[in-house]
Design a protein around this motif. Structure first.
Motif, PDB file in Angstrom:
ATOM      1  N   ALA A 109       0.852  -1.192   0.000  1.00  0.00           N
ATOM      2  CA  ALA A 109       0.000   0.000   0.000  1.00  0.00           C
ATOM      3  C   ALA A 109       0.879   1.230   0.000  1.00  0.00           C
ATOM      4  O   ALA A 109       1.575   1.492   0.956  1.00  0.00           O
ATOM      5  N   CYS A 110       0.934   1.942  -1.070  1.00  0.00           N
ATOM      6  CA  CYS A 110       1.747   3.150  -1.121  1.00  0.00           C
ATOM      7  C   CYS A 110       0.892   4.382  -1.351  1.00  0.00           C
ATOM      8  O   CYS A 110       1.126   5.422  -0.779  1.00  0.00           O
ATOM      9  N   ASP A 111      -0.106   4.217  -2.229  1.00  0.00           N
ATOM     10  CA  ASP A 111      -0.892   5.421  -2.503  1.00  0.00           C
ATOM     11  C   ASP A 111      -2.248   5.339  -1.814  1.00  0.00           C
ATOM     12  O   ASP A 111      -2.653   4.302  -1.311  1.00  0.00           O
ATOM     13  N   SER A 112      -2.921   6.431  -1.835  1.00  0.00           N
ATOM     14  CA  SER A 112      -4.157   6.491  -1.066  1.00  0.00           C
ATOM     15  C   SER A 112      -5.306   5.886  -1.848  1.00  0.00           C
ATOM     16  O   SER A 112      -5.324   5.873  -3.073  1.00  0.00           O
ATOM     17  N   LEU A 151       4.926  -5.538 -12.053  1.00  0.00           N
ATOM     18  CA  LEU A 151       3.868  -4.860 -12.812  1.00  0.00           C
ATOM     19  C   LEU A 151       3.098  -3.924 -11.893  1.00  0.00           C
ATOM     20  O   LEU A 151       2.783  -2.785 -12.259  1.00  0.00           O
ATOM     21  N   ALA A 152       2.811  -4.400 -10.674  1.00  0.00           N
ATOM     22  CA  ALA A 152       2.079  -3.572  -9.717  1.00  0.00           C
ATOM     23  C   ALA A 152       2.886  -2.317  -9.399  1.00  0.00           C
ATOM     24  O   ALA A 152       2.350  -1.207  -9.332  1.00  0.00           O
ATOM     25  N   GLU A 153       4.183  -2.494  -9.255  1.00  0.00           N
ATOM     26  CA  GLU A 153       5.073  -1.377  -8.943  1.00  0.00           C
ATOM     27  C   GLU A 153       5.063  -0.344 -10.080  1.00  0.00           C
ATOM     28  O   GLU A 153       4.987   0.859  -9.849  1.00  0.00           O
ATOM     29  N   PHE A 154       5.110  -0.826 -11.301  1.00  0.00           N
ATOM     30  CA  PHE A 154       5.101   0.072 -12.461  1.00  0.00           C
ATOM     31  C   PHE A 154       3.800   0.873 -12.542  1.00  0.00           C
ATOM     32  O   PHE A 154       3.807   2.081 -12.780  1.00  0.00           O
ATOM     33  N   VAL A 155       2.689   0.184 -12.290  1.00  0.00           N
ATOM     34  CA  VAL A 155       1.376   0.846 -12.337  1.00  0.00           C
ATOM     35  C   VAL A 155       1.311   1.971 -11.298  1.00  0.00           C
ATOM     36  O   VAL A 155       0.791   3.049 -11.554  1.00  0.00           O
ATOM     37  N   GLU A 167       4.011   3.514  -9.861  1.00  0.00           N
ATOM     38  CA  GLU A 167       5.017   4.517 -10.188  1.00  0.00           C
ATOM     39  C   GLU A 167       4.490   5.491 -11.255  1.00  0.00           C
ATOM     40  O   GLU A 167       4.697   6.697 -11.166  1.00  0.00           O
ATOM     41  N   LYS A 168       3.805   4.949 -12.257  1.00  0.00           N
ATOM     42  CA  LYS A 168       3.314   5.795 -13.346  1.00  0.00           C
ATOM     43  C   LYS A 168       1.923   6.353 -13.058  1.00  0.00           C
ATOM     44  O   LYS A 168       1.349   7.049 -13.896  1.00  0.00           O
ATOM     45  N   ASP A 169       1.393   5.975 -11.893  1.00  0.00           N
ATOM     46  CA  ASP A 169       0.100   6.502 -11.481  1.00  0.00           C
ATOM     47  C   ASP A 169      -1.001   6.182 -12.509  1.00  0.00           C
ATOM     48  O   ASP A 169      -1.767   7.062 -12.910  1.00  0.00           O
ATOM     49  N   LEU A 170      -1.072   4.919 -12.898  1.00  0.00           N
ATOM     50  CA  LEU A 170      -2.047   4.521 -13.926  1.00  0.00           C
ATOM     51  C   LEU A 170      -3.411   4.209 -13.329  1.00  0.00           C
ATOM     52  O   LEU A 170      -4.441   4.475 -13.933  1.00  0.00           O
ATOM     53  N   LEU A 171      -3.412   3.571 -12.165  1.00  0.00           N
ATOM     54  CA  LEU A 171      -4.644   3.346 -11.423  1.00  0.00           C
ATOM     55  C   LEU A 171      -4.304   2.833 -10.039  1.00  0.00           C
ATOM     56  O   LEU A 171      -3.207   2.336  -9.809  1.00  0.00           O
ATOM     57  N   TYR A 172      -5.259   2.961  -9.117  1.00  0.00           N
ATOM     58  CA  TYR A 172      -5.060   2.486  -7.758  1.00  0.00           C
ATOM     59  C   TYR A 172      -5.255   0.972  -7.720  1.00  0.00           C
ATOM     60  O   TYR A 172      -6.208   0.454  -8.306  1.00  0.00           O
ATOM     61  N   LEU A 173      -4.338   0.252  -7.023  1.00  0.00           N
ATOM     62  CA  LEU A 173      -4.493  -1.188  -6.851  1.00  0.00           C
ATOM     63  C   LEU A 173      -4.715  -1.489  -5.379  1.00  0.00           C
ATOM     64  O   LEU A 173      -3.904  -1.102  -4.547  1.00  0.00           O
ATOM     65  N   ASP A 174      -5.793  -2.147  -5.078  1.00  0.00           N
ATOM     66  CA  ASP A 174      -6.116  -2.464  -3.690  1.00  0.00           C
ATOM     67  C   ASP A 174      -5.091  -3.462  -3.129  1.00  0.00           C
ATOM     68  O   ASP A 174      -4.994  -4.589  -3.604  1.00  0.00           O
ATOM     69  N   PRO A 175      -4.314  -3.038  -2.111  1.00  0.00           N
ATOM     70  CA  PRO A 175      -3.256  -3.913  -1.607  1.00  0.00           C
ATOM     71  C   PRO A 175      -3.796  -5.088  -0.788  1.00  0.00           C
ATOM     72  O   PRO A 175      -3.066  -6.028  -0.493  1.00  0.00           O
ATOM     73  N   SER A 176      -5.065  -5.062  -0.432  1.00  0.00           N
ATOM     74  CA  SER A 176      -5.585  -6.105   0.462  1.00  0.00           C
ATOM     75  C   SER A 176      -6.135  -7.304  -0.301  1.00  0.00           C
ATOM     76  O   SER A 176      -6.611  -8.251   0.296  1.00  0.00           O
ATOM     77  N   LYS A 177      -6.109  -7.247  -1.641  1.00  0.00           N
ATOM     78  CA  LYS A 177      -6.646  -8.368  -2.419  1.00  0.00           C
ATOM     79  C   LYS A 177      -5.509  -9.183  -3.033  1.00  0.00           C
ATOM     80  O   LYS A 177      -4.873  -8.742  -3.984  1.00  0.00           O
ATOM     81  N   PRO A 178      -5.238 -10.345  -2.478  1.00  0.00           N
ATOM     82  CA  PRO A 178      -4.107 -11.116  -2.978  1.00  0.00           C
ATOM     83  C   PRO A 178      -4.442 -11.845  -4.285  1.00  0.00           C
ATOM     84  O   PRO A 178      -5.593 -12.175  -4.541  1.00  0.00           O
ATOM     85  N   ALA A 190      -6.940  -6.970 -12.111  1.00  0.00           N
ATOM     86  CA  ALA A 190      -7.235  -5.631 -11.584  1.00  0.00           C
ATOM     87  C   ALA A 190      -8.676  -5.236 -11.907  1.00  0.00           C
ATOM     88  O   ALA A 190      -9.391  -4.665 -11.076  1.00  0.00           O
ATOM     89  N   GLN A 191      -9.127  -5.569 -13.107  1.00  0.00           N
ATOM     90  CA  GLN A 191     -10.498  -5.241 -13.515  1.00  0.00           C
ATOM     91  C   GLN A 191     -11.492  -5.926 -12.589  1.00  0.00           C
ATOM     92  O   GLN A 191     -12.486  -5.353 -12.171  1.00  0.00           O
ATOM     93  N   LEU A 192     -11.165  -7.162 -12.256  1.00  0.00           N
ATOM     94  CA  LEU A 192     -12.035  -7.960 -11.398  1.00  0.00           C
ATOM     95  C   LEU A 192     -12.154  -7.373  -9.993  1.00  0.00           C
ATOM     96  O   LEU A 192     -13.231  -7.339  -9.399  1.00  0.00           O
ATOM     97  N   VAL A 193     -11.033  -6.900  -9.467  1.00  0.00           N
ATOM     98  CA  VAL A 193     -11.065  -6.309  -8.131  1.00  0.00           C
ATOM     99  C   VAL A 193     -12.002  -5.103  -8.114  1.00  0.00           C
ATOM    100  O   VAL A 193     -12.849  -4.963  -7.235  1.00  0.00           O
TER     101      VAL A 193
END
Ligand code: ZN
Ligand code: ZN
Length: 590
Positions: A17-20, A341-345, A347-358, A431-434
């Motif tokens: 979890a890095c971004d809000s 891939l998650a790190e790149f997304v 870093e480039k601020d492409l979309l938020y990824l929920d860190p709690s969904k493994p 990611a779409q599924l989440v």
């Protein structure tokens, strides 16, 4: 079908979890109280009339039912569609919330589509492969909605209906298509495995013995006999009689094709427009691929003369394909890429990824093997909180020979493997599924649109490369274009075969010489295109619709536009057709 065998090599990956976290779409159940009641009623009635569809959605209240596919069942289904459409039309979509306005259109399309499949498409007459009950039994036994004893009760009650079901199926068959009849014979025979092995094993696991066991074994025998009788009927009585006049052409023809495209895909384009776009796209991909290959040539073939035409591309692709994983570390290589891939997304601020969904990467379970190299197993609408799996073919298992593993690894070489992971995992399907599961609406997940789901994954590939993923290496772009060419040519192939009478020879030429595919892949695709219609176009069509929407949204938003904002706004609508999301995002409501 093979025995279930879950590997224990499960590795959990978590995202940091890095971004809000952005604001979530809140359900608005009180905004349209009457319509909410209607939605619940519609879903329950839908499950009642389609108990098999319900099981695949994870709803089991009617799982013991297996209605015979008779005229009266079809009449009941049409009456259901008409009645529901009447109720639906009591509402004015313009006065509903934006979310419910989308639901309104999705329900309407579903009902009109169901009616069309029965009255106009009529697969129940000419496609014997629709009569395969094994899958739904398998699903009931393997899911964990109830204890085994209770599941067996449901399964045995359901089995009582199988002989009647197949007696009716036999009545329905009328001038079937040859490839669909062949498919039915194979699949229906293959399905008896579920009864003779999977269900039998469950009896033993449940400790059933004595008189009860005897009775149950008799039911299994009777079931298998009625299934085999139908397959024998197809093979010995129907198939030998089929020739040009009394068999149906597997090609759909223009009118049916356009209609099926309209119901299945729900695009802003017609099938013909998409076909034309795909052809133009293929030409531009060929130009780009030739340009890149010519530029790379001296790096890989110093001092050698360049071949002419597309041959230069063929050679470059062939050479780059030799950079690939080892069969023993294939799965580990995939696991290592996901966090990158998650790190790149991020870093480039492409979309938020929920860190709690493994996302759990695992070897494809035995019972799912033989389909694809990699796939996502998503939880259904009734168990959204369950785990998501990324299934990967275990190349070090004895089922792969040295040669077949090598051929697979060349296909999923170091470049393509990254694109595959983008497509399947981040920011693609997973990611779409989440996001989709964050949307509380049941209609959205039950009637989810395949072109939106596939289109998003294809769009995600392009978006990542445009953002600089792969450091803009020419090799990466070349391989990406090859991958994209497959999606593009699938669309050309499907339309050409079903509407323009493309021959097998022309199809193989397109796939092998213009899409750079191996012969085995091309032949497999030829088989698939005879058996399915429209589905092969869903990837490219969804992609085209999303790209167009992004362009128009950017224009509308002006200074306020950001890529992240577009991506997140789009995804929050869940798996609704792009056409309806478009109307909501651009404010083009009807
Ligand atoms: Zn190799
Ligand atoms: Zn996909």
């Amino acid at each position: 079908m093979k025995k279930i065998y879950l590997y224990n090599l499960l590795l959990l990956l978590f995202f940091n979890a890095c971004d809000s976290e952005p604001e979530k779409v809140e359900g608005v159940p009180n905004q349209d109280p009457e319509f909410e009641v209607f939605k619940d009623y519609f879903i329950n009635e839908l499950w009642k009339i389609s108990p098999q569809q319900a099981v695949y959605a994870g709803y089991y209240d009617y799982a013991a039912e297996l209605p015979a596919p008779s005229d009266s069942l079809r009449e009941a289904q049409i009456a259901f569609a008409n009645r529901m459409l009447d109720s639906l039309h009591q509402y004015d979509p313009a006065s509903l919330s934006p979310d419910n306005s989308i639901n309104y259109k999705m329900i309407e399309n579903e009902l009109e589509s169901q009616r069309w499949y029965i009255t106009t498409y009529q697969g129940w007459k000419w496609n014997p492969a629709t009569y395969n009950v094994a899958g739904v039994f398998d699903r009931i036994i393997k899911s964990d909605f109830a204890p085994l004893a209770q599941k067996l009760e449901i399964v045995f009650e359901k089995m009582e209906h199988v002989p009647q079901y197949y007696a009716q199926a036999r009545e329905n068959i009328d001038r079937p298509s040859v490839p669909h009849t062949r498919l039915a014979i194979d699949q229906i025979r293959g399905g008896t495995y579920i009864f003779e092995n999977v269900i039998l094993d469950s009896l033993n696991a449940a400790g059933i013995s004595g008189e009860q066991q005897k009775e149950m074994l008799a039911t299994i025998n009777e079931t298998v006999e009625s299934i085999n009788a139908f397959a024998n009927y197809l093979e010995l009585e129907v198939l030998p009689e089929l020739n040009g006049e009394n068999s149906r052409n597997f090609r759909l023809g223009e009118n049916l094709y356009e209609e099926k495209f309209k119901y299945d895909i729900v695009s802003t384009y017609t099938a013909k427009e998409i076909y034309e776009k795909a052809r133009a796209h293929k030409d531009s991909l060929h130009r780009e691929m030739t340009r890149i290959s010519q530029r790379l040539w001296s790096k890989y073939f110093p001092g050698q003369a360049q071949p002419l035409g597309l041959q230069v591309v063929h050679h470059m692709l062939d050479t780059l394909s030799s950079q690939h994983s080892h069969r023993d570390s294939f799965m580990q290589d995939i696991e290592k890429q996901i966090p990158r891939l998650a790190e790149f997304v991020r870093e480039k601020d492409l979309l938020y990824l929920d860190p709690s969904k493994p996302l759990t990467v695992r070897e494809t379970p035995m019972y799912m093997r033989g389909i694809a190299g990699a796939s996502i197993s998503a939880p259904g609408p009734y168990d959204k909180d369950k785990e998501t799996f990324y299934n990967v073919s275990p190349l070090n298992s004895p089922q792969y020979t040295t040669a077949s593993a090598e051929s697979f690894l060349r296909e999923y070489n170091d470049y393509i493997l990254q694109i595959l992971n983008i497509h399947e995992a981040i920011p693609g399907h997973y990611a779409q599924l989440v996001y989709s599961n964050e949307n509380p609406d049941m209609i959205r997940s039950i009637l989810g649109n395949g072109a939106t789901i596939e289109g998003w994954a294809v769009y995600g590939e392009r978006m990542m490369l445009e953002a600089g993923y792969g450091k803009n290496a020419a090799e990466m772009w070349l391989m990406y274009y090859k991958w994209n060419l497959r999606t593009t040519c699938n669309t050309i192939l499907d339309y050409s075969v079903h509407v323009l009478n493309m021959t097998e020879e022309q199809a193989l030429n397109l796939l092998m010489n213009e899409a750079f595919q191996e012969e085995a892949e091309a032949r497999g695709k030829w088989r698939r295109v005879q058996l399915s219609q429209v589905q092969l176009t869903s990837y490219f069509t969804g992609y085209m619709d999303i790209v167009k929407l992004r362009q128009d949204y950017q224009e509308k938003m002006g200074e306020e536009y950001s890529l992240k904002n577009f991506n997140e706004t789009f995804l929050k609508y869940g798996s609704a057709p792009v056409k309806y999301i478009r109307e909501a995002m651009l404010g083009e409501r009807e």
